[in-house]
Design an enzyme around this catalytic site. Sequence first.
Site, PDB file in Angstrom:
ATOM      1  N   LYS A 103     -37.551 -28.812 -19.321  1.00 15.05           N
ATOM      2  CA  LYS A 103     -37.030 -29.005 -17.957  1.00 15.05           C
ATOM      3  C   LYS A 103     -36.136 -30.247 -17.931  1.00 15.05           C
ATOM      4  O   LYS A 103     -35.089 -30.254 -17.312  1.00 15.05           O
ATOM      5  CB  LYS A 103     -38.196 -29.196 -16.994  1.00 15.05           C
ATOM      6  CG  LYS A 103     -37.813 -29.687 -15.620  1.00 15.05           C
ATOM      7  CD  LYS A 103     -39.003 -29.866 -14.686  1.00 15.05           C
ATOM      8  CE  LYS A 103     -39.624 -31.208 -14.781  1.00 15.05           C
ATOM      9  NZ  LYS A 103     -38.875 -32.288 -14.128  1.00 15.05           N
ATOM     10  N   ASN A 104     -36.570 -31.315 -18.666  1.00 17.71           N
ATOM     11  CA  ASN A 104     -35.848 -32.584 -18.574  1.00 17.71           C
ATOM     12  C   ASN A 104     -34.682 -32.708 -19.542  1.00 17.71           C
ATOM     13  O   ASN A 104     -34.100 -33.780 -19.683  1.00 17.71           O
ATOM     14  CB  ASN A 104     -36.839 -33.747 -18.744  1.00 17.71           C
ATOM     15  CG  ASN A 104     -37.805 -33.790 -17.568  1.00 17.71           C
ATOM     16  OD1 ASN A 104     -37.559 -33.153 -16.539  1.00 17.71           O
ATOM     17  ND2 ASN A 104     -38.898 -34.488 -17.723  1.00 17.71           N
ATOM     18  N   CYS A 164     -40.552 -36.108  -7.670  1.00 22.27           N
ATOM     19  CA  CYS A 164     -41.985 -36.371  -7.458  1.00 22.27           C
ATOM     20  C   CYS A 164     -42.199 -37.785  -6.920  1.00 22.27           C
ATOM     21  O   CYS A 164     -41.562 -38.743  -7.339  1.00 22.27           O
ATOM     22  CB  CYS A 164     -42.742 -36.201  -8.773  1.00 22.27           C
ATOM     23  SG  CYS A 164     -42.684 -34.482  -9.361  1.00 22.27           S
ATOM     24  N   ARG A 212     -38.781 -45.051  -7.495  1.00 23.12           N
ATOM     25  CA  ARG A 212     -37.729 -44.334  -8.217  1.00 23.12           C
ATOM     26  C   ARG A 212     -36.335 -44.761  -7.754  1.00 23.12           C
ATOM     27  O   ARG A 212     -35.528 -43.987  -7.271  1.00 23.12           O
ATOM     28  CB  ARG A 212     -37.940 -42.827  -8.101  1.00 23.12           C
ATOM     29  CG  ARG A 212     -39.366 -42.463  -8.498  1.00 23.12           C
ATOM     30  CD  ARG A 212     -39.566 -41.021  -8.773  1.00 23.12           C
ATOM     31  NE  ARG A 212     -39.062 -40.681 -10.108  1.00 23.12           N
ATOM     32  CZ  ARG A 212     -39.139 -39.438 -10.609  1.00 23.12           C
ATOM     33  NH1 ARG A 212     -39.642 -38.485  -9.878  1.00 23.12           N
ATOM     34  NH2 ARG A 212     -38.686 -39.181 -11.812  1.00 23.12           N
ATOM     35  N   ASP A 261     -45.695 -38.665 -18.635  1.00 28.08           N
ATOM     36  CA  ASP A 261     -45.935 -37.297 -18.148  1.00 28.08           C
ATOM     37  C   ASP A 261     -47.139 -36.656 -18.815  1.00 28.08           C
ATOM     38  O   ASP A 261     -47.593 -35.599 -18.394  1.00 28.08           O
ATOM     39  CB  ASP A 261     -44.713 -36.406 -18.434  1.00 28.08           C
ATOM     40  CG  ASP A 261     -43.491 -36.884 -17.698  1.00 28.08           C
ATOM     41  OD1 ASP A 261     -42.386 -36.437 -18.036  1.00 28.08           O
ATOM     42  OD2 ASP A 261     -43.640 -37.726 -16.801  1.00 28.08           O
ATOM     43  N   ARG A 278     -42.486 -24.459  -9.676  1.00 26.44           N
ATOM     44  CA  ARG A 278     -41.073 -24.856  -9.751  1.00 26.44           C
ATOM     45  C   ARG A 278     -40.795 -25.661 -11.015  1.00 26.44           C
ATOM     46  O   ARG A 278     -39.655 -25.856 -11.384  1.00 26.44           O
ATOM     47  CB  ARG A 278     -40.687 -25.634  -8.492  1.00 26.44           C
ATOM     48  CG  ARG A 278     -40.661 -24.739  -7.257  1.00 26.44           C
ATOM     49  CD  ARG A 278     -39.954 -25.383  -6.107  1.00 26.44           C
ATOM     50  NE  ARG A 278     -40.800 -26.365  -5.430  1.00 26.44           N
ATOM     51  CZ  ARG A 278     -41.665 -26.035  -4.466  1.00 26.44           C
ATOM     52  NH1 ARG A 278     -41.795 -24.773  -4.117  1.00 26.44           N
ATOM     53  NH2 ARG A 278     -42.408 -26.934  -3.877  1.00 26.44           N
TER      54      ARG A 278
HETATM   55  C1  EPZ Z   1     -37.327 -38.949 -16.240  1.00 25.74           C
HETATM   56  O1  EPZ Z   1     -37.348 -39.524 -14.954  1.00 25.74           O
HETATM   57  C2  EPZ Z   1     -38.119 -37.652 -16.112  1.00 25.74           C
HETATM   58  N1  EPZ Z   1     -37.480 -36.790 -15.113  1.00 25.74           N
HETATM   59  C3  EPZ Z   1     -39.555 -37.968 -15.695  1.00 25.74           C
HETATM   60  O2  EPZ Z   1     -40.277 -36.740 -15.667  1.00 25.74           O
HETATM   61  C4  EPZ Z   1     -40.185 -38.879 -16.737  1.00 25.74           C
HETATM   62  O3  EPZ Z   1     -41.492 -39.206 -16.334  1.00 25.74           O
HETATM   63  C5  EPZ Z   1     -39.338 -40.148 -16.874  1.00 25.74           C
HETATM   64  O4  EPZ Z   1     -37.978 -39.797 -17.208  1.00 25.74           O
HETATM   65  C6  EPZ Z   1     -39.876 -41.084 -17.939  1.00 25.74           C
HETATM   66  O5  EPZ Z   1     -39.901 -40.411 -19.172  1.00 25.74           O
HETATM   67  C7  EPZ Z   1     -36.373 -36.107 -15.449  1.00 25.74           C
HETATM   68  O6  EPZ Z   1     -35.872 -36.195 -16.564  1.00 25.74           O
HETATM   69  C8  EPZ Z   1     -35.801 -35.217 -14.381  1.00 25.74           C
HETATM   70  P1  EPZ Z   1     -36.705 -43.393 -15.706  1.00 25.74           P
HETATM   71  P2  EPZ Z   1     -36.362 -40.772 -14.615  1.00 25.74           P
HETATM   72  O7  EPZ Z   1     -35.349 -43.636 -15.142  1.00 25.74           O
HETATM   73  O8  EPZ Z   1     -35.099 -40.620 -15.370  1.00 25.74           O
HETATM   74  C9  EPZ Z   1     -37.408 -47.321 -13.172  1.00 25.74           C
HETATM   75  C10 EPZ Z   1     -41.405 -34.947 -14.676  1.00 25.74           C
HETATM   76  O9  EPZ Z   1     -42.507 -34.719 -14.193  1.00 25.74           O
HETATM   77  N2  EPZ Z   1     -35.987 -47.244 -12.782  1.00 25.74           N
HETATM   78  O10 EPZ Z   1     -36.926 -43.476 -17.177  1.00 25.74           O
HETATM   79  O11 EPZ Z   1     -36.298 -40.920 -13.146  1.00 25.74           O
HETATM   80  C11 EPZ Z   1     -38.220 -46.207 -12.526  1.00 25.74           C
HETATM   81  O12 EPZ Z   1     -38.572 -46.549 -11.205  1.00 25.74           O
HETATM   82  C12 EPZ Z   1     -40.684 -36.257 -14.387  1.00 25.74           C
HETATM   83  O13 EPZ Z   1     -40.760 -34.142 -15.398  1.00 25.74           O
HETATM   84  C13 EPZ Z   1     -35.430 -48.277 -12.039  1.00 25.74           C
HETATM   85  O14 EPZ Z   1     -36.098 -49.245 -11.699  1.00 25.74           O
HETATM   86  O15 EPZ Z   1     -37.222 -41.971 -15.239  1.00 25.74           O
HETATM   87  C14 EPZ Z   1     -39.424 -46.107 -13.426  1.00 25.74           C
HETATM   88  O16 EPZ Z   1     -40.370 -47.102 -13.082  1.00 25.74           O
HETATM   89  C15 EPZ Z   1     -41.581 -37.214 -13.625  1.00 25.74           C
HETATM   90  N3  EPZ Z   1     -34.117 -48.195 -11.674  1.00 25.74           N
HETATM   91  C16 EPZ Z   1     -38.844 -46.423 -14.807  1.00 25.74           C
HETATM   92  O17 EPZ Z   1     -37.576 -47.078 -14.573  1.00 25.74           O
HETATM   93  C17 EPZ Z   1     -33.328 -47.130 -12.045  1.00 25.74           C
HETATM   94  O18 EPZ Z   1     -32.119 -47.113 -11.699  1.00 25.74           O
HETATM   95  C18 EPZ Z   1     -38.604 -45.179 -15.652  1.00 25.74           C
HETATM   96  O19 EPZ Z   1     -37.730 -44.341 -14.928  1.00 25.74           O
HETATM   97  C19 EPZ Z   1     -33.917 -46.083 -12.802  1.00 25.74           C
HETATM   98  C20 EPZ Z   1     -35.241 -46.160 -13.164  1.00 25.74           C
END
Ligand code: EPZ
Length: 454
Positions: free
Chosen positions: A39-40, A137, A142, A326, A434
């Site tokens: 999915k990701n 989610c 986020r 995850d 979904r």
């Molecule tokens: C991706 O989310 C995945 N989603 C998530 O899977 C996954 O848990 C996550 O990566 C970590 O591996 C998709 O790919 C659609 P991050 P993403 O940016 O990109 C902070 C699932 O169930 N952050 O690595 O949103 C953020 O708040 C989902 O499939 C900022 O502070 O994750 C978090 O604490 C859930 N500012 C950390 O970084 C930003 O601009 C990691 O977020 C961006 C992120």
Amino acid sequence: MTLLHDTISADGRKEGAGEILSIRGGRPLTGRVEVKGAKNLVTKAMVAALLGESPSILRDVPDISDVAVVRSLLEVHGVRVQEADEPGSLMLDPRDVESAHMEEIDAHAGASRIPILFCGPLLHRLGQAFIPDLGGCRIGDRPIDFHLDALRKFGAVVDKLPTGIRLSAPAGLRGANIHLPYPSVGATEQVLLTAVRANGVTELRNAAIEPEIMDLIAVLQKMGAIISYEPNRVILIEGVDRLEGYDHRAVFDRNEAASWASAALATNGEIFVGGARQPEMLTFLNVLRKVGAGFEIREDGILFRRDGDLRPVTVETDVHPGFMTDWQQPLIVALTQAHGESIVHETVYENRFGFTDALVKMGADIVVHPHGLQGGPRRVPRRNLEQAAVINGPTPLHGADIVVPDLRGGYSHVIAALTAEGESTVRNVGIIRRGYEKFFDKLAAVGADFDVIG
Ligand code: EPZ
């Protein structure tokens, strides 16, 4: 590709709206499921097709709503999307890309975070973009500050509107030096999708290197991008003038594979996950070995089962190659059946243990420490948003009436209901369907005893 339509198994289960399940648990899950493209990764590769001057083909695309959302957003921007030459494949033709109207974009954004990744490709194609407020989610704030800071460094002008953000690139997009404060998956993808067509070289430091990121780099390289992956999370991208379409089979969904593995452990069953591969799951498999799981790596997948009583473990979630955030929700259900005290430190998101409330209601002994646990040797540097869950087992689970909060937590609720003695009602199951293709069919394939009642 009919979206979100689960063919209920042949024994004629009632076909409700797919939102409420009645589950009779307490029996081992045994059987075989197949996992398709991640999915990701799939959703990001679909966005990458926007960058090409010719059509792309993406294979092993799962039938899930994130794909439907991205498909609709591409179509409102004039991209033609249709089934390609094999089941589960999409042909994406960006040759007539055009601006879309804000209200159209808004209408199709759905509960997804993927729209933010349209920024770079739309700026390159059209010189402007409107991105609606994001869904996704509820597992933390986020924010998207890393994304917007990076886009500004490429020369984009970012205006925040009440319903989203409008971007423009009056002088085009130029290569930039970007050092992420945290190896964010989304921000890394944002930089990759913008840098490949920018003027000049981009150096990205502290990049995320998840398998889905590496697969996106493979997609972009197929299109003609020049991306080199250096030691210590440095990625160099040389911008090029033109990219073509790609033909790519998506990497498998290791998060879904980990969910089915945890279901086998929790219910003391045996599940073969077709399509799962060892290299992308090394860390997960190490934890399973410590927990006392038996697994067999085969050419076409991995067989998961218990190997005696489950043992307690201490796990810290982290960016790849650490233990994925995850993976902790489904694993915790199995840990409620382990003999002793387990600890899970969540270091990526600030609110990802909400799902444990329902497990406690079913009889689990789980205490969440919202500010983490003090002291003790830690492999992962503490972040100010860490929390910890302490799980004591084994505890017999009993059926309950539960509501699914999010995708991964929701799947854990279903595993818990399948582990519990007695009947459970699980509501809001649509969220799971979904994110996991043919979810009901797969439950039936591993012998789950359930009915769709609403
Ligand atoms: C991706 O989310 C995945 N989603 C998530 O899977 C996954 O848990 C996550 O990566 C970590 O591996 C998709 O790919 C659609 P991050 P993403 O940016 O990109 C902070 C699932 O169930 N952050 O690595 O949103 C953020 O708040 C989902 O499939 C900022 O502070 O994750 C978090 O604490 C859930 N500012 C950390 O970084 C930003 O601009 C990691 O977020 C961006 C992120």
